[in-house]
Each structure stands twice: as C-alpha cells, then as structure tokens.
Enzyme design. Structure first.
Site, PDB file in Angstrom:
ATOM      1  N   TRP A   1      40.556  54.314  42.315  1.00  0.00           N
ATOM      2  CA  TRP A   1      41.210  53.237  41.568  1.00  0.00           C
ATOM      3  C   TRP A   1      42.611  53.107  42.183  1.00  0.00           C
ATOM      4  CZ3 TRP A   1      39.677  55.261  36.038  1.00  0.00           C
ATOM      5  CH2 TRP A   1      38.340  54.909  35.791  1.00  0.00           C
ATOM      6  N   PRO A   2      42.812  52.097  43.043  1.00  0.00           N
ATOM      7  CA  PRO A   2      43.951  52.114  43.980  1.00  0.00           C
ATOM      8  C   PRO A   2      45.295  51.735  43.354  1.00  0.00           C
ATOM      9  CG  PRO A   2      42.662  50.122  44.278  1.00  0.00           C
ATOM     10  CD  PRO A   2      41.942  50.921  43.238  1.00  0.00           C
ATOM     11  N   CYS A   3      45.854  52.642  42.589  1.00  0.00           N
ATOM     12  CA  CYS A   3      47.151  52.377  41.981  1.00  0.00           C
ATOM     13  C   CYS A   3      48.265  52.343  43.040  1.00  0.00           C
ATOM     14  CB  CYS A   3      47.474  53.423  40.912  1.00  0.00           C
ATOM     15  SG  CYS A   3      47.370  55.114  41.478  1.00  0.00           S
ATOM     16  N   HIS A   4      47.962  52.840  44.243  1.00  0.00           N
ATOM     17  CA  HIS A   4      48.997  52.790  45.295  1.00  0.00           C
ATOM     18  C   HIS A   4      49.264  51.354  45.740  1.00  0.00           C
ATOM     19  CE1 HIS A   4      45.138  53.058  47.510  1.00  0.00           C
ATOM     20  NE2 HIS A   4      45.743  52.322  48.426  1.00  0.00           N
ATOM     21  N   ARG A   5      48.382  50.422  45.373  1.00  0.00           N
ATOM     22  CA  ARG A   5      48.581  49.017  45.772  1.00  0.00           C
ATOM     23  C   ARG A   5      49.432  48.251  44.763  1.00  0.00           C
ATOM     24  NH1 ARG A   5      42.199  48.586  47.001  1.00  0.00           N
ATOM     25  NH2 ARG A   5      42.184  50.056  48.755  1.00  0.00           N
TER      26      ARG A   5
END
Lengths: 235, 209
Positions: free
Chosen positions: A203-207
């Site tokens: 779940w790409p919270c880095h984006r």
C-alpha cells in the site's frame, strides 16, 4: 576452597556451552504451521532500503516493518493485536533471509513449508519476499498478494486501503486523498493513516506528499521514501 | 501470556537444549525432546499466566518430554511415572545416555571441539546426578523444584548436584592442573581470587607479572 572455585568453574563452563538452535527453530516453525498453531509468522529480509520485516497471518500478509523500527516492539505489537503465537519462519535464527533469487530458487524451507497448501502462511511470506524483491529491482509495479487487513481499521484503514489507487510513478498529496475519500477536512487524519500504514510498499504510502511538495513523513525513514520515489520516477 | 512466543524460543531455547543434551546426550534424542518441549509450550502459551517464570516452566516441560523420549526408547509395557525416569534410565543398562559417544553424536559445534568432551563427561555421571546438574545448573531450577522432578528430598537433590559437579570437576578441570597434589600456596591463590572478586577475574586475564 580450591574445590569450591573449581565447582563454580564447572558450572560456568556448562552454562555457556554452545547450543545452536537455528535448525531446530526452523523445524519447529514448520511443525507449528502444519498443526495450525501460528498466529503470526515473520521473517526478516535484506533489501536495498534496509532490512524488512515481513509478517503474515494464515489469512495473508499483515505487516511490513523497516530496519529503522525496533523489532521487539513490532513483534510485541503483533502479538498483542493478532495473537501471541508469533514464530520466526523461513529465516535463520537471526531472522534473516536473503531477498534474492527467483521464484524457482526459493529456499528449501519455503518449498517444504508451503507443501500442499499454496495459501499457507509461509507461502504468503515466500510470495511477499519474491514480489517485494521484484518491485525493488524495478521488475514489478503492482503487487498480487494475499493480504490480511486486520491492522487497517476505521478511517485510517479506509485511507490505507485507498493508497492502492495511487499508481506506480505517480504521487498524490495528503489533501488530495482526503478529498477523494470525501473528508476534505481530514488532511491530518490522512497523514496519520499514512504514518501508521501496516503494509507500506504494498500500500504505497511513499507516494503521498505534502501539498507544498515536501516529503512529509515515512515510517521507514525519509531516505527510504526518497529512494523509492527516485526509483519509480526513473522507471 | 501475551508476549510473542518467538521471544521465549530465542531467549530460552539454548538453555533448554543444554538441559536436553545433559539428560539425553548431545544427539537426536535431545533434539526430539527440545522440539516436543517447544511444541507443548506453543500449545499452552496463550493460556500461560503472565507471571510465569518461563525458563523454569520450560525446563519442567523438557523433563516430561525427556521422559517421553526415554519411554519410547525402552518400549516398556508398564506405565512409568515421571519420577521413575531414573529407574528407567538405569534399566537401559548403561550410565551413558543414548546418542552420546562416538557413534551416536551428531556434531553441531565443529568449531568448538572442546565441548564434546564436556558432554561426554556429563554422560558418565550416574542418572540422578546428571539430572540434578542439568536442572539446577543448566536449567536454573531451585533444589525443591529439582526434587519434584527427580524424586527424593530437596537436600538429596542438592547433594546429587554437588556430587555431580565434583565428579565433573575431576574430569573437566583437573586434567589441566599439575599432576602433584595441590600445594598450600595454590589454595591460597584460589582463596584470594574468590575473596577479591573482580580483581581475581582480572588476574586470570593475564595481568599478573
């Protein structure tokens, strides 16, 4: 007097005899899985952004932790929320497994542990290890894994699951996500949700960035966030 | 118990393995007893009271699993109580546990060649001494707890452990000592070390002129 000292020397030497339990622990994890006695299985894999702790329940991948986080603290949290039968699986005694090799060259313990049930807990960990390796090598853009969203609850969970919609190579702001979820005033809550995302990378919270373009935060450290964004931008 | 089970395996696994090896010999039987101990522990873990002394509990479980291993080996027709373990071990016709000795031992510690001699020495002890040394000095149980496992009184357990350590001293420590009987100044030397605590430790590190 001499005997007494010698006796304590004997006791000391007995108490520090080497006792390597690495192989026994691997066997134990396999038996425990076969008997359905595991609440949470975990392994630690090395990666370009530091050691990653991957944890799974029988329902799927449940948590990913970073090297900058305290491992004992993570395991205690998982035990508290998911059950205390937490076991190291598919790694060495130190909890490490190399995040390398292809699916066809998985470790013997991966193959043996997955056995008949491809949906088994160690099969989940093996698949997660492989797909995260591919992602960090630039060979994969989306994940196809069994996930257990048990740690993604309430509005935070809603935000965390929504992160899948931010595509590879793109970014969004905390404010945009709040708007997309129909809670435009909940920018701070969205930030908290990203900071507590149980399944980063997948779940790409880095984006997710600040509206002013600032990096915001990252559970794995800002350096890891920067590297992931640079890697995706270059792909 | 709400703590991660894995922590107990990491923290106490080596001590429990030493106990199993002392009781059954450093070989497959000890491995079996270790695995059965932690499988039992895993089953019981969620219901275990938080205030439990984990290592002492694991050592007691290891004792029962060691009894199981011995029972399986002797295939006795009559049921054997836990405290009859000694009699069963005696009945095997050897003071040495199975799996020990040149034929039965699987070496895990090739880089520590001196250790096998210690396990061999432990294997030469009579069963009661061996168990009392294992549970007291490798497992950390109190003598009253040792007595519950091996039978007999607390003071008998204390004596057996002391006799066991004394016998091990003759095998392990004294070969390194000079052949002639201890000289008086030798006694004084050791006495001084004990009395001065840390200073004695430093002397042993080679600080003496």
């Amino acid at each position: 007097m001499s005997s007494a000292n010698h006796d304590s020397e004997v006791q000391d030497r007995l108490a520090v005899l080497p006792a390597d339990t690495g192989r026994l622990r691997e066997d134990l994890a396999r038996r425990a899985e076969a008997e359905g006695l595991i609440d949470v299985a975990y392994r630690v894999v090395d990666s370009p952004i530091g050691d990653l702790l991957l944890a799974a329940t029988p329902r799927g991948l449940v948590y990913t932790g970073f090297e900058v986080e305290d491992r004992d603290h993570i395991l205690a949290m998982l035990a508290d929320k998911l059950g205390p039968r937490v076991m190291l699986a598919g790694g060495t005694a130190s909890g490490r497994a190399a995040l390398s090799g292809t699916a066809s060259s998985r470790t013997a313990s991966d193959t043996a542990a997955s056995g008949d049930s491809a949906s088994g807990i160690s099969a989940v960990l093996a698949a997660a290890t492989e797909q995260i390796r591919q992602y960090l090598d630039g060979e994969r853009r989306d994940f196809d894994l069994q996930l257990d969203p048990a740690l993604a609850t309430g509005f935070r969970g809603e935000v965390q699951r929504h992160l899948e919609n931010v595509e590879y190579g793109r970014t969004a702001t905390y404010k945009e996500l709040a708007g997309q979820l129909g809670r435009p005033g909940a920018v701070r809550a969205v930030g908290t949700a990203c900071a507590t995302n149980p399944l980063p990378l997948v779940w790409p919270c880095h984006r997710v960035l600040r509206t002013d373009g600032g990096l915001g935060g990252y559970r794995g450290g800002l350096e890891a966030k920067r590297r992931l964004l640079a890697m995706e931008a270059a792909a | 118990m709400r703590d991660p089970f894995d922590g107990a395996v990491a923290q106490h696994g080596p001590a429990v393995l030493r106990v199993c090896r002392a009781v059954l010999g450093a070989g497959p039987d000890a491995d079996d007893a270790w695995s059965e101990t932690f499988m039992s522990a895993l089953r019981a873990w969620p219901e275990l009271p938080d205030e439990t002394n984990i290592e002492a509990w694991l050592v007691r479980v290891a004792h029962r699993r060691a009894v199981d291993v011995v029972r399986k080996r002797v295939r006795t027709a009559s049921p054997v109580s836990d405290t009859e373990l000694l009699a069963v071990m005696e009945s095997r016709g050897s003071s040495g546990p199975s799996g020990s000795g040149p034929g039965g031992f699987r070496s895990y510690d090739d880089d520590e060649p001196g250790d096998q001699s210690i396990w061999d020495a432990v294997a030469t002890l009579p069963p009661k001494q061996r168990l009392c040394v294992a549970y007291r000095y490798l497992g950390g149980l109190a003598y009253a707890e040792v007595a519950e496992l091996v039978g007999g009184s607390e003071s008998a357990a204390r004596r057996a452990a002391a006799d066991g350590v004394a016998a091990l001293r003759k095998i392990i420590v004294e070969p390194d000592e000079p052949d002639e009987p201890d000289k008086p100044d030798k006694h004084n030397d050791f006495g001084d070390r004990r009395d001065t605590g840390d200073t004695g430790e430093q002397c042993e590190q080679g600080d003496q002129p």
